[in-house]
Design an enzyme around this catalytic site. Structure first.
Site: not given
Length: 583
Positions: A407, A539, A541
Site C-alpha cells: 500500500c 494488502h 497480509e
C-alpha cells in the site's frame, strides 16, 4: 441446530480471549465440524475504520470491505473461513439498528429500552449470523464461537452480558457453552500463583446470571494440581474443566496445549456434539489439519536458521498495529523453514532531522536497515515518517536488498524511483502535499473527501496480470502460480499517478498487475534486474494463513533467505506445511 460457544474475559483486558476462542474453533474443525465466529466489541464506533492503530491495534479488512477488529483476522487464519462485516458486532451497530427501527415505527409506540429492545437485537444478530453458511464447505455452521470483548464488569459490556444470559435459554442448555478466560498472576518472590482474581471474576459473572462451563486460566507457567483443585472448589466446576493456558513457545502451540488437556472432549460432552453424520472426507480433512498444525508448531519451536527482516513503519511502538503483517511474515518464514527475526524501525528515525536531534537513535535505525536480509514497508496514513520510508526503499533498490512495499510501501517506492531514477526531484504524494507540481501519487477521483469512515477503496478487488509477453516470467506472478487474475483486499484512498506510468516503466519499474475494471489503476510493480523488489497496492497480509502463506510475503522471505531462485526453478526445498503430511 447451531451450537454456541461464548468466550468472556475477566480481571484484565487483552488477556488473550481471541487466541483461545480461535484455538477452540480450530480444535472443533479437526473433528470435521463447520465453525464460524463473531466478535463483539462494546465501543460506540460503528466499525474499527476510524480507530488509530496505536489506540486499538490493527484495523482488519474483510472481503466485503468491512473494517473490523484485529481478532477477526485470527479467526480467519485459524478457521480458514471468510467472514463478513456482520461477524463483528459493535455497540454502535446495535444502537443504530434499534434507533432506525424506532424511527420507522417498528416498535408500535412502545418505549424503547435496553431491555428488551437492545438485548433482543443482540440475540437476533448473533443467531442470524451464526446460521450463515461458511465459505469453506458452504454448510450451516455446527458451532458458532462468540467472543465478548472487554472485561466482565465493564459498564459498556453490560447489555451484551445480559443478552447472553437470555440467549442461553433461547437456544437451550445443550446448545450453549461459556468459556471464561481469566488471569492467575504470580505474586511475590516465591512465585506463588494466586487464584483470588479468578474467583472474584467468576463470582461477578455468576452474579450477572452466567456460569462458566470451562475456565481458561492465563498464567506464566502451568497451573499446579492444587491450584486447579482450588479453582474447581470455588468456581463450581470440576478440575477437568479448568485449563492452563500458560506462556508457550508461540501462539501456534495454544491449540495443542488445550488439546493435550482434553478441551475437545469437554466441548463434545458439554454440547453433546454428534460426529456420526460428518462425511468421511471432511473428517479426514480435520485429521490432516491437526497433523499439519503439529508440524507447524514443531517447526516454530526448532532452532532454525534466522532471517532478518526490517519492518520500517510508523506505528512500531505498538506491534499490534501490524498484527497481520507479522503473521504473514511468520507464515512465510515457517513455510521456507526459517526463523523470523523482526527488526522494528520507526521510519522517522531514518530521516536527516533525526540525525540532528537524536544521532544515536538515527544510527541505530540505519544499522538495523543496513544489516537486514529483507526490508518491508507496510501500509499507513499521515505524513510522519514518509521520508524515512522513501529512504529505506532507495537503500533496498540500490543495494539489491529484497524489498516488499504494501500500500503506502508501494507508493513511497514509486516516489523514490521518480526522484532518483527519473530525476523528478520534487516528486511527492498529494496525500502529504496536496498542491505539489509533480505528483507521483494522486487521490482517487471516486473517493469521498469529506467523510472518514468506510469511504476508502475497501475489500476484495480483482488484479489482472498484464499480457504474457509483458508479465510472464516475473517473480511475483510465478509466486501466484502464474494465475491471470488474483483477488486481494484493499484499503486506500491514493494511487500511483497514471500519467507517470510510462516513464516509470521505461526505466524498469514494471507494473505487472493492474485493476481488472479499468486497467488504469496500478496494483503490482516489480523492478527489473533486482533479486526481489515488489510492491502491492493491496494488502496481501489480510489473507495469509499458516498453511497457505501470502505469495508476496513468501517471495520476500524466500529472497531474503537466498532460496527464491531455487523455488521458482522448481528445485526441492523444505516442503510447505500444506503438503508436508499425507494421510
Amino acid at each position: 441446530m447451531t451450537k454456541y460457544i461464548i468466550v468472556s474475559g475477566g480481571v484484565i483486558s487483552g488477556i488473550g480471549k481471541g487466541i483461545i476462542a480461535s484455538s477452540a474453533g480450530l480444535l472443533l474443525k479437526t473433528l470435521g465440524l463447520t465453525v464460524t465466529s463473531i466478535k463483539i466489541d462494546p465501543y460506540l464506533n460503528i466499525d474499527a475504520g476510524t480507530l488509530s492503530p496505536l489506540d486499538h491495534g490493527e484495523v482488519f479488512v474483510l472481503n466485503d470491505g468491512g473494517e473490523v477488529d484485529l481478532d477477526l483476522g485470527n479467526y480467519e487464519r485459524y478457521l480458514e473461513v471468510t467472514l463478513s462485516r456482520d461477524n463483528n458486532i459493535t455497540t454502535g451497530k446495535i444502537y443504530r439498528q434499534v434507533i432506525e427501527r424506532e424511527r420507522r415505527g417498528d416498535y408500535l409506540g412502545k418505549t424503547v429500552q435496553v431491555v428488551p429492545h437492545i438485548t433482543d437485537a443482540i440475540q437476533d444478530w448473533v443467531e442470524r449470523v451464526g446460521k450463515v453458511p461458511t465459505s469453506d464447505h458452504g454448510r450451516v455452521p455446527d458451532v458458532c464461537i462468540v467472543e465478548l470483548g472487554g472485561t466482565v464488569g465493564d459498564i459498556e459490556s453490560a447489555p451484551f452480558i445480559e443478552a447472553m444470559r437470555q440467549f442461553q435459554f433461547r437456544v437451550g442448555h445443550d446448545n450453549f457453552c461459556l468459556i471464561h478466560v481469566s488471569l492467575v498472576p504470580v505474586v511475590g518472590a516465591v512465585g506463588e500463583q494466586k487464584t483470588k482474581p479468578t474467583q472474584s471474576s467468576v463470582r461477578e459473572l455468576r452474579g450477572l446470571g452466567l456460569s462458566p462451563d470451562i475456565i481458561a486460566c492465563r498464567a506464566t507457567k502451568p497451573l499446579g494440581d492444587e491450584i486447579r483443585k482450588k479453582l474447581s472448589m470455588f468456581c463450581q466446576v470440576t478440575p477437568e474443566q479448568v485449563f492452563s493456558v500458560h506462556d508457550c513457545e508461540s501462539l501456534y502451540h495454544v491449540p495443542l496445549v488445550l488439546e493435550e488437556q482434553g478441551m475437545i472432549n469437554q466441548l463434545i460432552k458439554r454440547l453433546k456434539l454428534d460426529l456420526t453424520e460428518i462425511p468421511p472426507e471432511i473428517r479426514e480433512e480435520g485429521c490432516q489439519l491437526l497433523l499439519q498444525w503439529r508440524e507447524l508448531a514443531g517447526r516454530r519451536a526448532r532452532d532454525l536458521e534466522p532471517v532478518n527482516i526490517a519492518v520500517v513503519g510508523k506505528y512500531t511502538y505498538l506491534q499490534d498495529s501490524y498484527a497481520s503483517v507479522v503473521k504473514a511474515l511468520e507464515h512465510a518464514a515457517l513455510n521456507c523453514n526459517r526463523r523470523l527475526v523482526l527488526k522494528w524501525v520507526e521510519a522517522s528515525d531514518l530521516e536527516e532531522t533525526e540525525l540532528q536531534t537524536n544521532p544515536i537513535r538515527f544510527h541505530e535505525a540505519w544499522q538495523m536497515v543496513c544489516s537486514a536480509d529483507g526490508i518491508l514497508v507496510p501500509g499507513g496514513f499521515g505524513s510522519r515518517g514518509v521520508e524515512g520510508k522513501v529512504m529505506a526503499s532507495k537503500w533496498a533498490r540500490e543495494h539489491k536488498i529484497p524489498y516488499l512495499g504494501v500500500c503506502l510501501g508501494l507508493q513511497v517506492a514509486v516516489i523514490d524511483f521518480a526522484r532518483h531514477v527519473l530525476a523528478i526531484a520534487d516528486a511527492e504524494s498529494r496525500e502529504f502535499h496536496p498542491d505539489c507540481a509533480n505528483p507521483a501519487v494522486v487521490f482517487m477521483p471516486e473517493i469521498d473527501r469529506e467523510n472518514m469512515g468506510g469511504t476508502m477503496r475497501l475489500g476484495s478487488r480483482a488484479t489482472k496480470f498484464q499480457p504474457d509477453e509483458y508479465s510472464q516470467g516475473c517473480k511475483i506472478r510465478q509466486l501466484y502460480d502464474n494465475k491471470n487474475e488474483v483477488h486481494e483486499r484493499h484499503r486506500h484512498r491514493y494511487e500511483v499517478n497514471p500519467e507517470l506510468v510510462d516513464k516509470l516503466e521505461a526505466k524498469g519499474l514494471r507494473f505487472v498487475g493492474r485493476d481488472s475494471e479499468t486497467g488504469q489503476r496500478m496494483e503490482i510493480f516489480e523492478l527489473e534486474n533486482h533479486p526481489y523488489f515488489v510492491g502491492t497496492q493491496y494488502h496481501p497480509e489480510y489473507q495469509t494463513q499458516p498453511r497457505n502463506p501470502s505469495p508476496p510475503f513468501f517471495g520476500l522471505l524466500l529472497a531474503a533467505s537466498g532460496q527464491l531462485d531455487k523455488y521458482l526453478k522448481g528445485e526441492e526445498l523444505v516442503e510447505p506445511i500444506a503438503t508436508k503430511l499425507k494421510l
